[in-house]
Design a protein around this motif. Structure first.
Motif, short mmCIF file in Angstrom:
data_model
loop_
_atom_site.label_atom_id
_atom_site.label_comp_id
_atom_site.label_asym_id
_atom_site.label_seq_id
_atom_site.Cartn_x
_atom_site.Cartn_y
_atom_site.Cartn_z
N UNK A 1 0.85 -1.21 0.00
CA UNK A 1 0.00 0.00 0.00
C UNK A 1 0.87 1.25 0.00
N UNK A 2 0.65 2.12 -0.97
CA UNK A 2 1.34 3.39 -1.04
C UNK A 2 0.36 4.52 -0.80
N UNK A 3 0.84 5.65 -0.28
CA UNK A 3 -0.01 6.78 0.06
C UNK A 3 0.48 8.02 -0.66
N UNK A 4 -0.44 8.71 -1.31
CA UNK A 4 -0.10 9.98 -1.94
C UNK A 4 -0.01 11.07 -0.87
N UNK A 5 1.00 11.91 -0.95
CA UNK A 5 1.21 12.96 0.04
C UNK A 5 1.45 14.29 -0.65
N UNK A 6 0.85 15.34 -0.10
CA UNK A 6 1.10 16.71 -0.55
C UNK A 6 1.69 17.47 0.63
N UNK A 7 2.63 18.35 0.35
CA UNK A 7 3.11 19.29 1.36
C UNK A 7 2.82 20.70 0.85
N UNK A 8 2.10 21.46 1.67
CA UNK A 8 1.60 22.76 1.29
C UNK A 8 2.08 23.81 2.28
N UNK A 9 2.54 24.95 1.76
CA UNK A 9 2.84 26.11 2.61
C UNK A 9 1.58 26.94 2.74
N UNK A 10 1.05 27.04 3.97
CA UNK A 10 -0.24 27.68 4.21
C UNK A 10 -0.08 29.07 4.81
N UNK A 79 -5.25 21.28 3.40
CA UNK A 79 -6.10 20.21 2.86
C UNK A 79 -7.11 20.78 1.87
N UNK A 80 -7.68 21.93 2.19
CA UNK A 80 -8.64 22.57 1.28
C UNK A 80 -7.97 22.95 -0.04
N UNK A 81 -6.76 23.46 0.04
CA UNK A 81 -6.01 23.83 -1.17
C UNK A 81 -5.85 22.62 -2.08
N UNK A 82 -5.51 21.47 -1.50
CA UNK A 82 -5.32 20.25 -2.29
C UNK A 82 -6.63 19.83 -2.94
N UNK A 83 -7.72 19.83 -2.17
CA UNK A 83 -9.01 19.40 -2.70
C UNK A 83 -9.49 20.32 -3.81
N UNK A 84 -9.40 21.64 -3.59
CA UNK A 84 -9.83 22.58 -4.62
C UNK A 84 -8.97 22.48 -5.87
N UNK A 85 -7.68 22.23 -5.69
CA UNK A 85 -6.77 22.11 -6.84
C UNK A 85 -7.12 20.88 -7.68
N UNK A 86 -7.50 19.80 -7.03
CA UNK A 86 -7.79 18.56 -7.74
C UNK A 86 -9.24 18.46 -8.20
N UNK A 87 -10.09 19.37 -7.71
CA UNK A 87 -11.50 19.37 -8.09
C UNK A 87 -11.89 20.81 -8.43
N UNK A 88 -11.56 21.22 -9.64
CA UNK A 88 -11.66 22.62 -10.03
C UNK A 88 -13.09 23.18 -9.97
N UNK A 89 -14.11 22.32 -10.11
CA UNK A 89 -15.48 22.81 -10.13
C UNK A 89 -16.08 22.93 -8.72
#
Length: 270
Positions: A1-10, A79-89
């Motif tokens: 099992x692999x996990x996707x990870x994002x690191x964001x400067x907030x 987390x919101x930044x990642x979701x909005x970036x991946x779901x533009x609508x």
């Protein structure tokens, strides 16, 4: 099992500023032990773990390198930044968190992401713990407390910037952390108040930018400055800007974010 990870400067639009958070979205919860181990390995202020319930609703948990945290603003923004970036609508999402209930987040059209937090206005403390007084190099003008932290008010921005802390003393205030704050001369500054945040008991030394504590700081300064919309600056070495709007039972905190990293955690057979 692999996990996707994002690191964001907030709470910044400049990479390497603001506060970094890791974001991991899963179909089912990992074990508490594994989430804590990942947070230790990441060694960021927080790692946010999300479980998607619907396309616009998620459960969220936050882990520092030391422990699970009840409420974290900057990792919610990340987390919101990642979701909005991946779901533009998608324009609005909500997070369910055990300690603070439902948090609604809205995507702005000016680059800001607005989070709706509960109003956690602090109350004055008459019996100030000696460890708090011994843990800070400058004597407070006023001390308050909310569900998260002691809030120490100083005379001016210079005292906030220069105060030194003793982790040995501040650790003894657990489960509470410590925020120091002062108003600024808004005619000379772009912000209304400034703060720093110390949390040796729950996360480390000094947190770069702490969105959650502004659910307490913003209502306090709203009353003191007689204004419902404020600009806040957290004066860590990385620094971060927060736009605050205070209502009767809600505090709206807005900030920008920028992506630093997207990668994969290799879990092997776990």
């Amino acid at each position: 099992m692999n996990l996707k990870i994002h690191i964001i400067d907030a709470f910044t639009d400049v990479r390497f500023k603001g506060n970094s958070a890791a974001v991991i979205i899963t179909d089912s919860w990992l074990s508490d032990e594994l989430m804590q181990s990942i947070a230790v390995e990441n060694n960021l202020s927080e790692t946010a773990f999300l479980k998607q319930l619907t396309p616009k609703q998620y459960q969220i948990r936050w882990f520092s390198p030391l422990t699970e945290i009840d409420f974290c603003g900057h990792a919610t923004l990340a987390a919101s930044f990642v979701i909005f970036k991946e779901n533009q609508t998608v324009e609005e999402i909500s997070f369910m968190a055990k300690a603070v209930g439902e948090l609604t987040v809205t995507k702005g059209h000016d680059g800001y992401i607005q989070m709706c937090f509960p109003n956690l206005v602090p109350k004055a403390v008459t019996d100030v713990p000696q460890d708090l007084l011994d843990g800070l190099s400058i004597k407070p003008v006023e001390v308050l407390l909310n569900q998260q932290a002691y809030i120490v008010v100083y005379r001016d921005e210079a005292e906030v910037l220069s105060v030194q802390k003793s982790d040995e003393h501040l650790k003894r205030l657990a489960p509470f952390d410590v925020a120091v704050t002062a108003s600024t001369d808004s005619g000379k500054r772009e912000y209304d108040f400034v703060s720093r945040y110390f949390w040796p008991a729950n996360g480390g030394g000094e947190d770069p930018v702490t969105g959650s504590i502004h659910a307490g700081l913003a209502p306090y300064w709203s009353q003191k400055l007689a204004k419902s919309e404020l600009i806040a600056y957290q004066a860590s070495t990385r620094g971060g800007l927060l736009l605050c709007r205070v209502e009767a039972d809600k505090v709206y905190i807005s900030g920008k974010a920028v992506q630093y990293l997207e990668g994969v955690i290799y879990m092997g057979s776990i």
